[in-house]
Structures are given as C-alpha cells and as structure tokens.
Design a protein around this motif. Structure first.
Motif, PDB file in Angstrom:
ATOM      1  N   ALA A 217       0.375  -1.192   0.512  1.00  0.00           N
ATOM      2  CA  ALA A 217       0.317  -0.187  -0.176  1.00  0.00           C
ATOM      3  C   ALA A 217       1.137   1.144  -0.016  1.00  0.00           C
ATOM      4  CB  ALA A 217      -0.113   0.057   1.178  1.00  0.00           C
ATOM      5  N   THR A 218       1.215   1.798  -1.397  1.00  0.00           N
ATOM      6  CA  THR A 218       2.557   2.418  -1.532  1.00  0.00           C
ATOM      7  C   THR A 218       2.034   3.890  -0.592  1.00  0.00           C
ATOM      8  OG1 THR A 218       1.887   2.604  -3.452  1.00  0.00           O
ATOM      9  CG2 THR A 218       4.207   1.753  -2.626  1.00  0.00           C
ATOM     10  N   ASP A 219       0.321   4.118  -0.968  1.00  0.00           N
ATOM     11  CA  ASP A 219      -0.343   5.347  -0.666  1.00  0.00           C
ATOM     12  C   ASP A 219      -0.386   5.728   0.720  1.00  0.00           C
ATOM     13  OD1 ASP A 219      -2.034   3.264  -0.761  1.00  0.00           O
ATOM     14  OD2 ASP A 219      -3.872   4.368  -1.055  1.00  0.00           O
ATOM     15  N   PHE A 220       0.113   4.991   1.579  1.00  0.00           N
ATOM     16  CA  PHE A 220       0.835   4.605   3.277  1.00  0.00           C
ATOM     17  C   PHE A 220       1.852   4.280   3.721  1.00  0.00           C
ATOM     18  CE2 PHE A 220      -4.063   4.389   2.261  1.00  0.00           C
ATOM     19  CZ  PHE A 220      -4.829   4.807   2.203  1.00  0.00           C
ATOM     20  N   THR A 221       2.509   4.383   3.311  1.00  0.00           N
ATOM     21  CA  THR A 221       3.785   4.702   3.539  1.00  0.00           C
ATOM     22  C   THR A 221       4.841   5.334   3.368  1.00  0.00           C
ATOM     23  OG1 THR A 221       5.199   4.191   1.043  1.00  0.00           O
ATOM     24  CG2 THR A 221       4.133   2.304   2.661  1.00  0.00           C
TER      25      THR A 221
END
Length: 152
Positions: A148-152
C-alpha cells in the motif's frame, strides 16, 4: 465421508520469521482450500509486514493475548485480547506489537491462498537471504498482494 482435522497445542507447522512465529493450524487441505488458519506469536515491540492490500482473500485477526496495533491506511487501532479485526480485499493494513509483552493472534485467510506466502518466507530465510521489506513484498506479489505505497 467428511474429514475432521484436529491440531493440538503442539501441532501444526511452525515457521520462524525473525522475532515472529507463525504456526499453520490449517493450510486449506482439510477445507477444500476455502480457509487457512494460523497462529501468530509476536515478540514485544515487533513490527509486522509493510502495509499491504490483498486482492483475492479476506484476512481475519483475533487477538488471543497481549495487544496488537493494526494500521489500516492512516487509522491506528490498538486491539487488546478479545478483539477481532476483519480485513476485506483491497483494504490497506499491517500490524505490530506496541507493548513490552508478547502478543498472540489467530489469523484466518479465506480462501487459503496466503498460507503459501509464509512458507515462501521460511524458504527465503533457510536459503540464507535476509527477511527485508523488499523480499517480503516480492513474496507477497506471488499471492495477489501488493504494498500500500500510498500509506508508506
């Protein structure tokens, strides 16, 4: 004739992943691959995998003892023993142990697809490779799971 599977307290398949122990209680072979079940034991102050999304399976977590911290997107939930967390396909999530105590979580996968991911991580470690975020993400990708790269 229907089969019955009974796994005792010392049974199952134990997979040591650094400070985390995954004990596979049901790998799907007794459920027609509709359900997989594992028991996760997290050492104190242990992070779980990078936040990720599953495309093809629901995942459930029942906190048996201790306290787990679930991060779902940008929302954090501290979950004491007795808490159930269900993650639908597509929901970003990860978990950790934020306390000085050990945490035990019953983990379900419907269908059982993700059981093989833990075996892949075991094989990676047995082959001498470190359990890095990159290696974990690569293993996840084989089981319809992405970071979930939008939350890393």
């Amino acid at each position: 004739m229907a089969q019955v599977s009974v796994v005792g307290p010392d049974g199952g398949e134990s997979i040591q992943l650094g400070p985390t122990l995954m004990r596979i209680l049901e790998d799907g072979s007794s459920t027609g691959h509709r359900l997989g079940v594992g028991e996760i034991t997290l050492a104190p102050h242990t992070d779980g995998p990078p936040q990720h999304r599953h495309a093809q399976h629901d995942e459930g977590f029942y906190v048996v003892s201790g306290t787990a911290r679930f991060t779902v997107g940008e929302t954090v939930h501290d979950a004491p023993a007795g808490t159930l967390v269900m993650i639908a396909p597509g929901a970003p999530h990860t978990f950790a142990t934020p306390t000085d105590g050990t945490t035990v979580i019953l983990n379900t996968f419907t269908p059982d697809l993700y059981v093989r991911y833990f075996r892949d991580l075991r094989d990676l470690i047995a082959g001498g490779q470190p359990l890095t975020s990159e290696a974990t993400i690569q293993a996840m990708s084989r089981y319809a799971t992405e970071p979930a790269t939008d939350f890393t």
